[in-house]
Write a protein that holds these residues in place. Structure first.
Motif, PDB file in Angstrom:
ATOM      1  N   MET A  99       1.489   9.143   3.571  1.00 16.20           N
ATOM      2  CA  MET A  99       1.597   9.084   5.235  1.00 16.20           C
ATOM      3  C   MET A  99      -0.167   9.130   5.741  1.00 16.20           C
ATOM      4  N   ALA A 100      -0.481   9.928   5.450  1.00 17.76           N
ATOM      5  CA  ALA A 100      -1.334  10.543   6.539  1.00 17.76           C
ATOM      6  C   ALA A 100      -2.901   9.603   5.356  1.00 17.76           C
ATOM      7  N   LEU A 101      -2.565   9.095   4.114  1.00 21.26           N
ATOM      8  CA  LEU A 101      -3.751   8.303   3.735  1.00 21.26           C
ATOM      9  C   LEU A 101      -3.502   6.508   3.963  1.00 21.26           C
ATOM     10  N   MET A 102      -2.333   5.982   4.215  1.00 26.84           N
ATOM     11  CA  MET A 102      -1.999   4.809   4.378  1.00 26.84           C
ATOM     12  C   MET A 102      -3.274   3.559   4.864  1.00 26.84           C
ATOM     13  N   CYS A 103      -4.108   4.856   6.545  1.00 29.13           N
ATOM     14  CA  CYS A 103      -5.074   4.013   6.821  1.00 29.13           C
ATOM     15  C   CYS A 103      -6.706   3.918   6.147  1.00 29.13           C
ATOM     16  N   ASP A 104      -6.639   5.531   5.128  1.00 27.55           N
ATOM     17  CA  ASP A 104      -8.028   5.281   5.236  1.00 27.55           C
ATOM     18  C   ASP A 104      -9.011   6.103   5.910  1.00 27.55           C
ATOM     19  N   LEU A 111      11.260   3.400  -0.778  1.00 23.95           N
ATOM     20  CA  LEU A 111      11.525   3.046   0.392  1.00 23.95           C
ATOM     21  C   LEU A 111      11.817   2.870   1.601  1.00 23.95           C
ATOM     22  N   ASP A 112      13.328   2.443   1.018  1.00 26.58           N
ATOM     23  CA  ASP A 112      14.114   2.281   1.003  1.00 26.58           C
ATOM     24  C   ASP A 112      15.001   3.148   1.431  1.00 26.58           C
ATOM     25  N   LYS A 126       1.184  -0.832  -0.130  1.00 20.45           N
ATOM     26  CA  LYS A 126      -0.163   0.314   0.085  1.00 20.45           C
ATOM     27  C   LYS A 126       0.670   1.627  -0.003  1.00 20.45           C
ATOM     28  N   ALA A 127       2.010   1.351   0.708  1.00 20.98           N
ATOM     29  CA  ALA A 127       2.539   2.211   1.080  1.00 20.98           C
ATOM     30  C   ALA A 127       3.535   3.204  -0.054  1.00 20.98           C
ATOM     31  N   GLU A 128       3.846   1.362  -1.710  1.00 18.21           N
ATOM     32  CA  GLU A 128       4.406   2.010  -2.848  1.00 18.21           C
ATOM     33  C   GLU A 128       3.297   1.881  -3.736  1.00 18.21           C
ATOM     34  N   ALA A 129       2.620   1.524  -3.232  1.00 16.43           N
ATOM     35  CA  ALA A 129       0.978   2.565  -4.333  1.00 16.43           C
ATOM     36  C   ALA A 129       0.939   3.510  -4.085  1.00 16.43           C
ATOM     37  N   LEU A 130       0.695   3.924  -3.056  1.00 15.16           N
ATOM     38  CA  LEU A 130       0.278   5.234  -2.354  1.00 15.16           C
ATOM     39  C   LEU A 130       1.233   6.685  -3.314  1.00 15.16           C
ATOM     40  N   LEU A 131       2.503   5.978  -2.876  1.00 20.56           N
ATOM     41  CA  LEU A 131       3.513   7.145  -2.828  1.00 20.56           C
ATOM     42  C   LEU A 131       3.833   7.583  -4.499  1.00 20.56           C
ATOM     43  N   LYS A 132       3.504   5.607  -5.773  1.00 21.13           N
ATOM     44  CA  LYS A 132       2.795   6.680  -7.189  1.00 21.13           C
ATOM     45  C   LYS A 132       1.658   7.320  -7.490  1.00 21.13           C
ATOM     46  N   ARG A 133       0.821   6.974  -6.427  1.00 22.14           N
ATOM     47  CA  ARG A 133      -0.722   7.945  -6.485  1.00 22.14           C
ATOM     48  C   ARG A 133       0.242   9.537  -6.259  1.00 22.14           C
ATOM     49  N   VAL A 134       0.677   9.918  -6.082  1.00 20.61           N
ATOM     50  CA  VAL A 134       1.164  10.824  -5.400  1.00 20.61           C
ATOM     51  C   VAL A 134       2.467  11.652  -6.127  1.00 20.61           C
ATOM     52  N   GLY A 135       2.490  10.955  -7.165  1.00 21.54           N
ATOM     53  CA  GLY A 135       4.230  11.653  -7.720  1.00 21.54           C
ATOM     54  C   GLY A 135       5.278  10.787  -7.862  1.00 21.54           C
TER      55      GLY A 135
END
Length: 323
Positions: free
Chosen positions: A169-174, A150-151, A133-142
């Motif tokens: 980070m703020a969106l990780m937990c919906d 991540l590393d 999910k972290a990887e997907a969100l990073l992609k979504r924020v550009g």
């Protein structure tokens, strides 16, 4: 069911100082509906960020107190909650995008570990699911090369990229409520639109409410459902975006909007608001805007302004409005 996701009623905040208790927020009242964007606007020093931090009592407990008021979140008063209950809400149901990403991220911890910490803490899945999910969100924020990023550590990112990490980070937990404190202030204008559109998409996807704090009148006028105007620790006007932007009533709200540059004002001298926002130690006895107000009357100096309901949605705290 409570009609609003969160409601503040007469909330006041005090800080402990060497001279005694100092009132910094006075009798703030507003509500945020489910899937609604509520914006707080005003100059620096008006109390917008302090109000946001107060919602989950993030101010240091040995430096701040909440002498009056309530914060009802899903039928529970957060001012009366145990610290354990608040911890279960922070980072999960209510999350923050802070204004300064350099101070909100740990420089000694990898970005990936910081992104997944809340997800794992609130037991929303295992580490594999969290990293995905972290990887997907990073992609979504550009952010490109998200998996490799991540590393890495915060010092390997620019300020704008760190702000995007903070948004992810703020969106990780919906979250049910996202508090965005100047979320685009450190971001290049070329990607601001992309990130605002992302917030609006996620708001629709997960039925998320947003408290959006900004100086940018133009921005909030395009994304907010309702707007609250703050001045020197008080909420002086609340209304729908159309009511506040197109027909502001409080002298401060009018001056703030008149000072904002628009296409109609090209080639014209912008209006200014003389003076500065007073510090809490210097709040006047009556209306806090008295010294800078062009419409003041004698009673404004000695008495607290009264609240006036101009419509079901439009509220102003002022003596001269409607008089």
């Amino acid at each position: 069911m409570q009609p609003y996701l969160i409601s503040l009623k007469d909330l006041s905040v005090q800080l402990f100082t060497e001279e005694g208790k100092l009132s910094i927020i006075e009798n703030i009242s507003f509500s945020i509906g489910r899937s609604e964007i509520f914006a707080l606007v005003g100059e620096s020093g008006c109390g917008k960020s302090i109000t946001a931090l107060s919602l989950t009592q993030l101010l240091p407990s040995n430096q701040a107190s909440y002498p009056s008021g309530s914060i009802i979140f899903e039928e529970e008063d957060l001012t009366q909650c145990s610290i354990e209950k608040l911890r279960s809400i922070r980072g999960k149901d209510i999350t923050y995008i802070f204004q300064e990403p350099f101070s909100s991220l740990n420089p000694l911890q990898k970005i990936g570990d910081q992104l997944i910490e809340g997800f794992l803490l609130h037991k929303l899945g295992d580490k594999e699911a969290a990293l995905a999910k972290a990887e997907a969100l990073l992609k979504r924020v550009g952010i490109t090369d998200a998996k490799q990023r991540l590393d890495q550590y915060p010092n390997q990112f620019s300020g704008g990229m760190l702000q995007r990490v903070s948004i992810a980070m703020a969106l990780m937990c919906d979250p049910k409520l996202l508090i965005a404190d100047e979320p685009t202030s450190a971001i290049d204008v070329t990607i601001q639109l992309q990130l605002i559109e992302l917030l609006l998409e996620l708001k629709a996807e997960i039925k998320m409410s947003i408290l959006f704090i900004s100086h940018d009148i133009g921005l909030v006028s395009n994304i907010a459902d309702r707007i609250g105007v703050m001045y020197a620790g008080k909420l002086v006007e609340v209304g729908t975006t159309a009511e506040v932007i197109d027909s502001p009533k409080h002298p401060y709200a009018k001056a703030l909007i008149d000072a904002y540059p628009t296409k109609d004002k090209l080639g014209k001298r912008l209006q200014i608001i003389d003076g500065i926002v007073p510090t809490p130690r210097d709040y006047p006895k009556g209306c806090h805007f008295y010294d800078r107000c062009s419409e003041r009357v004698s009673m404004c100096k000695e008495k607290d302004p009264i609240f006036k309901n101009l419509s079901e949605t439009h509220i102003v705290q002022c003596f001269v409005v409607g008089s």
